[in-house]
Design an enzyme around this catalytic site. Structure first.
Site, PDB file in Angstrom:
ATOM      1  N   HIS A 152      41.728  40.115  51.183  1.00 20.33           N
ATOM      2  CA  HIS A 152      40.308  39.942  50.851  1.00 20.33           C
ATOM      3  C   HIS A 152      40.209  38.726  49.936  1.00 20.33           C
ATOM      4  O   HIS A 152      40.538  38.809  48.763  1.00 20.33           O
ATOM      5  CB  HIS A 152      39.765  41.213  50.195  1.00 20.33           C
ATOM      6  CG  HIS A 152      39.785  42.384  51.134  1.00 20.33           C
ATOM      7  ND1 HIS A 152      38.679  42.794  51.822  1.00 20.33           N
ATOM      8  CD2 HIS A 152      40.786  43.178  51.566  1.00 20.33           C
ATOM      9  CE1 HIS A 152      38.990  43.816  52.601  1.00 20.33           C
ATOM     10  NE2 HIS A 152      40.273  44.069  52.459  1.00 20.33           N
ATOM     11  N   HIS A 185      32.334  45.585  50.750  1.00 19.51           N
ATOM     12  CA  HIS A 185      32.999  45.251  52.008  1.00 19.51           C
ATOM     13  C   HIS A 185      34.455  45.723  51.987  1.00 19.51           C
ATOM     14  O   HIS A 185      34.956  46.296  52.964  1.00 19.51           O
ATOM     15  CB  HIS A 185      32.924  43.741  52.231  1.00 19.51           C
ATOM     16  CG  HIS A 185      33.522  43.300  53.524  1.00 19.51           C
ATOM     17  ND1 HIS A 185      32.963  43.595  54.748  1.00 19.51           N
ATOM     18  CD2 HIS A 185      34.643  42.600  53.804  1.00 19.51           C
ATOM     19  CE1 HIS A 185      33.710  43.092  55.718  1.00 19.51           C
ATOM     20  NE2 HIS A 185      34.739  42.484  55.164  1.00 19.51           N
ATOM     21  N   ARG A 193      64.350  38.578  42.105  1.00 20.76           N
ATOM     22  CA  ARG A 193      63.293  39.501  42.576  1.00 20.76           C
ATOM     23  C   ARG A 193      63.323  39.719  44.075  1.00 20.76           C
ATOM     24  O   ARG A 193      62.750  40.672  44.572  1.00 20.76           O
ATOM     25  CB  ARG A 193      61.932  38.945  42.192  1.00 20.76           C
ATOM     26  CG  ARG A 193      61.686  37.586  42.856  1.00 20.76           C
ATOM     27  CD  ARG A 193      60.238  37.209  42.869  1.00 20.76           C
ATOM     28  NE  ARG A 193      60.094  35.772  43.164  1.00 20.76           N
ATOM     29  CZ  ARG A 193      58.934  35.178  43.314  1.00 20.76           C
ATOM     30  NH1 ARG A 193      57.827  35.862  43.211  1.00 20.76           N
ATOM     31  NH2 ARG A 193      58.879  33.886  43.566  1.00 20.76           N
ATOM     32  N   GLU A 202      47.970  37.897  39.004  1.00 18.73           N
ATOM     33  CA  GLU A 202      49.023  38.881  39.202  1.00 18.73           C
ATOM     34  C   GLU A 202      50.174  38.626  38.243  1.00 18.73           C
ATOM     35  O   GLU A 202      50.488  37.479  37.918  1.00 18.73           O
ATOM     36  CB  GLU A 202      49.532  38.812  40.659  1.00 18.73           C
ATOM     37  CG  GLU A 202      50.549  39.919  40.947  1.00 18.73           C
ATOM     38  CD  GLU A 202      51.045  39.946  42.393  1.00 18.73           C
ATOM     39  OE1 GLU A 202      50.518  39.180  43.211  1.00 18.73           O
ATOM     40  OE2 GLU A 202      51.970  40.720  42.675  1.00 18.73           O
ATOM     41  N   ARG A 210      38.652  49.809  53.343  1.00 20.22           N
ATOM     42  CA  ARG A 210      39.837  50.420  52.734  1.00 20.22           C
ATOM     43  C   ARG A 210      39.627  51.872  52.323  1.00 20.22           C
ATOM     44  O   ARG A 210      40.611  52.574  52.100  1.00 20.22           O
ATOM     45  CB  ARG A 210      40.288  49.584  51.536  1.00 20.22           C
ATOM     46  CG  ARG A 210      40.589  48.123  51.876  1.00 20.22           C
ATOM     47  CD  ARG A 210      41.613  47.962  52.998  1.00 20.22           C
ATOM     48  NE  ARG A 210      41.894  46.547  53.283  1.00 20.22           N
ATOM     49  CZ  ARG A 210      42.780  46.133  54.171  1.00 20.22           C
ATOM     50  NH1 ARG A 210      43.471  46.996  54.916  1.00 20.22           N
ATOM     51  NH2 ARG A 210      42.970  44.846  54.374  1.00 20.22           N
ATOM     52  N   HIS A 246      28.945  42.813  46.410  1.00 18.12           N
ATOM     53  CA  HIS A 246      28.877  42.707  47.873  1.00 18.12           C
ATOM     54  C   HIS A 246      30.277  42.704  48.483  1.00 18.12           C
ATOM     55  O   HIS A 246      30.561  43.428  49.439  1.00 18.12           O
ATOM     56  CB  HIS A 246      28.131  41.430  48.274  1.00 18.12           C
ATOM     57  CG  HIS A 246      28.295  41.080  49.709  1.00 18.12           C
ATOM     58  ND1 HIS A 246      27.791  41.862  50.729  1.00 18.12           N
ATOM     59  CD2 HIS A 246      28.946  40.053  50.315  1.00 18.12           C
ATOM     60  CE1 HIS A 246      28.094  41.307  51.900  1.00 18.12           C
ATOM     61  NE2 HIS A 246      28.795  40.224  51.667  1.00 18.12           N
ATOM     62  N   ILE A 286      45.294  41.647  49.104  1.00 16.25           N
ATOM     63  CA  ILE A 286      45.074  40.219  48.833  1.00 16.25           C
ATOM     64  C   ILE A 286      44.428  39.510  50.017  1.00 16.25           C
ATOM     65  O   ILE A 286      43.919  38.401  49.890  1.00 16.25           O
ATOM     66  CB  ILE A 286      46.419  39.544  48.458  1.00 16.25           C
ATOM     67  CG1 ILE A 286      46.189  38.213  47.712  1.00 16.25           C
ATOM     68  CG2 ILE A 286      47.280  39.276  49.693  1.00 16.25           C
ATOM     69  CD1 ILE A 286      45.815  38.393  46.292  1.00 16.25           C
TER      70      ILE A 286
END
Lengths: 302, 302, 302, 302
Positions: free
Chosen positions: A113, A218, A196, A120, A223, A214, A111
């Site tokens: 990025h 990246h 949770r 989610e 990663r 793009h 996340i």
């Protein structure tokens, strides 16, 4: 096994209903649509939708550079030129949407990025499933002794078994207690948004993630790299396969100019030029620090 | 007329080659693909590609809210709920790519919307065409006497003709000189990146513009609004038609909860409640400033 | 001359009123505050505010990497490490706000950097000043014959004079007509938002531009580069001086690892390794295209 | 208690070293600098740096609107005008940097706000502390029976004690096992990046978070709202106090035009107008759905 029979039936139904379209279409990508690629023990990544292809990158570049791009004879050459010179906006003209199921600690890296769209699964609204990432024995690694963020050797024997047992038992127990806290058998049941908090970071979540090419490249550069944590790299590797089928020319250029490329500092350029001229250069003579020199020697020898 | 015969032939060819796809497809949007909608005198907007539909918004929302969305009976109701409560991320799951031809002064307003992807025709590389926006007589408006950024009455007679003549003559002369400076007949020719500085802001440029639905709706709320400059509004209005055909449920919700909605300040809420209780409230008694009170009365009367 | 006596007096007053603060403060940056650095003929750049310093970059990195950063002995070494390994988020922790006066065609290149905050002078609300960029004779360059977006030799003699005369006369005439159209002596006067369309792209505008250090350095890498158009490079060069005074360690690292660095493709790495091993490699044998090989030889010889 | 004596000593030292600056300075914000405001049981929020003040918002707006803003007599009136009409860019000209310590499940909601800069403590590099969020008894709420994402009544007696015991025991046990797995007494020790996956979502992390005022206010509108989860609201509330001291005029406008404002759909506007004209309007007659009508009645009565 990440898919239930119901989910597989739903995918099959979607894949059975082709439509006519006038949009750019990529047969290599159509074959991925909706299909789940398994990642880790319970995770998956699958393509939900895509926009554009290699030609769309060139089309956008030709709007920008007009007659200037006529001199580049073909699309592949143009794409390599754009990648080499960091003309990134034409690559933004392609877009892809993934469905990803992944452990929470991987989601937390992912996340970061920010230039992407995300929906989610919400553990405020809904109850999470009893699914936890437990590393396969070959990924149960010790802390690296040289690298603060790296892994060392694979744990063996007694220690490996003890660690696996702790991870499994704690996951199961915390999920049992999660259910107990939510339970309304003769009680009120704790709010889901509170319960949770008892679940550990290897619980699985899922999201839709949409990103332009793009920014996806990246993401993959960082990663799918050997310095990335193995668990997120497993997802990045699966996505590399998909991108190679989607935009083969762009992915080949990405491999040559990004993934397998090397960045040389001003100091490193100077050292290489001296070496090419026949000079022997030592660390003390290089203008580099100890760590940088070590990184340099890993690639260029000594 | 914005399209040459060659361009029209290219569009016809693209529209003649349907492909099979498994992606979400919208017949109402397919009919727009590649087709140029004329805007202003030489401008155009046309759809180059799109991703997603109304159902894709709901699909993403259901990933987020899981079982929680089962209580909403249908897609339209869910979309209205999401829009009303500013759950914007599901709308980001749709994407569209436009080709737009527009005057530079409109492009300068447009580009302020940063969350989008752009490839613009480059006047460093290429030579701009001799095309300038000249307002139609019914849009040749005087400065508003009340509003610093608005327009007043339409210019008439002598004054209108003088203004039109100045705009036309200056455009043609500056383009003649642009060509003269670039010319290499017996001279070197000024660099294109310099010569372009002689062209006025009504010269046409063009770009590819790609944006997600959430940010597109935000753009349309500001630019299809009566306070926006007419020339950019003309583009926004054309795009509203397209979006209504693409995602009809989302667009209807957008109209009700954004375009035709009213935001009430704390003070305005209080005044309306007093009025509903039968009280007569005056400006001095309202807690509002003079300007805000005037804006309030325009909607709610006095 | 970009500043009026009134503006200079205002700056002097601001610089005469120091305040006490507990924030991180950089004496080298304080001396720039509010002071106008002239750029081009009527342009300027000046610092309006700043946040953070070299130490703030390290402070943020140490939050991230915790004890892991203790092994790096000093701030300068840490900053070089972060820059070398593209750990960009600590550089985002510094922020700077500039006031810039610049020609519109430069503003149009500049605004493509989207991750920044901008307030531009509005020609819908207000009347632009009679100020136009006219290139100095040494910047009046011909179109490059090799490079579609570059400049070649400086224009001389007759051609130079003709070009300068056209630029000057068209600027003055278009501004005269702009004023004529706005004029309300016995007429209504055209709306400002329309009249401005008559002004050419070398008219000056101004804006406040606020950006974090990471994105500023990215801007400088592209715009202080020899491939950037001279006119925007003049601004980038002035800003490089300021950044060097603000965060000297970060700027030195940026110079070594970005500005003066070289990126090698997979093919270029292979060629260099073969050369280092004593082999003679030719273009045909390199795996590179003609253009890439030419770029490679420019740095590494043949 | 979120601060150790060492941390408090460090804060005291920073607060003992005022510097001279020519930048805009806000006494009300200086008093917050570095000081930790406690949030939840082990969390904190504190200001590390700031840029700009109410006057900086107006200064930026006056660059944009030039002479047009002279008609607004004072800064406060201008700020209210800007807020009311969604002119958001001048608010982007202020920036603030926070240090926040917060539970991971709160961090996961927070990070969804993408337009901000973040450096988070890395559990790949470093070892997390033994600190977990355990709700105070008055925040231990049951699941709401009406609202899928809300809380209902406070748990009491036996059930409350059981839930608290589970949360506490699981947190301590998972941390014990985390330490056991990392331990290197006679074994290799699991990599930190793997061991962390055993820790539940109520473990505390920390980060530096930097954001412009416009995006901060957007964050506060969503997170200081009664629909936000209590735990993130506790942080947003603490930040509201700080912002009110930093930019009092902007914060007052934000309260009136955002926090305490009401958005009316096209249908709601029509109903209110009919009510003001004396008509009795029922749900069936309102053009609203059941849920929207209920929301409407909560504010406007029936």
């Amino acid at each position: 096994m990440p898919l239930t029979p119901e989910q597989q039936a739903e995918i099959d139904a979607l894949r059975d209903a082709p439509q006519q379209t006038l949009r750019a279409t990529v047969p290599g990508m159509e074959k991925h649509l909706y299909v789940a690629h398994q990642v880790l023990d319970h995770g998956l990544v699958r393509v939900i939708d895509y926009m554009g292809d290699d030609a769309a990158i060139c089309q956008a570049a030709r709007v920008s550079y007009g007659r200037g791009t006529k001199s580049v004879q073909n699309d592949e050459g143009l794409i390599r030129y754009l990648m080499r010179h960091w003309h990134s906006t034409p690559f933004e003209m392609c877009e892809v949407k993934f469905h990803v199921k992944l452990p929470v600690f991987v989601a937390r890296q992912w996340i970061r990025h920010r230039t992407a769209n995300v929906n989610e699964y919400s553990a405020r609204y809904s109850i999470l499933d009893r699914e936890f990432y437990i590393p396969a024995p070959e990924h149960l690694a010790a802390q690296s002794s040289q690298n603060n963020q790296g892994r060392g050797e694979i744990l063996q024997g007694e220690e490996a078994q003890r660690v696996l047992r702790l991870l499994q038992e704690d996951a199961m127990r915390s999920y049992d207690h999660y259910e107990d806290m939510l339970s309304q058998d003769g009680q009120q049941g704790l709010a889901r948004e509170l319960a949770r908090m008892n679940l550990p970071a290897n619980v699985y979540t899922q999201w839709y993630w949409k990103v332009d090419l793009h920014n996806l490249l990246h993401f993959l550069r960082l990663r799918a790299d050997s310095h990335a944590q193995y668990e997120i790299r497993a997802y990045a590797d699966a996505m590399c396969q998909i991108v190679a089928d989607w935009v083969p020319a762009a992915f080949a250029a990405f491999r040559d100019y990004r993934m397998d490329a090397v960045s040389l500092s001003a100091q490193a350029v100077a050292v290489l030029k001296r070496r090419l001229a026949g000079e022997v250069v030592t660390k003390d003579d290089s203008g580099m620090g100890a760590r940088e020199w070590r990184e340099f020697e890993e690639i260029w020898g000594n």
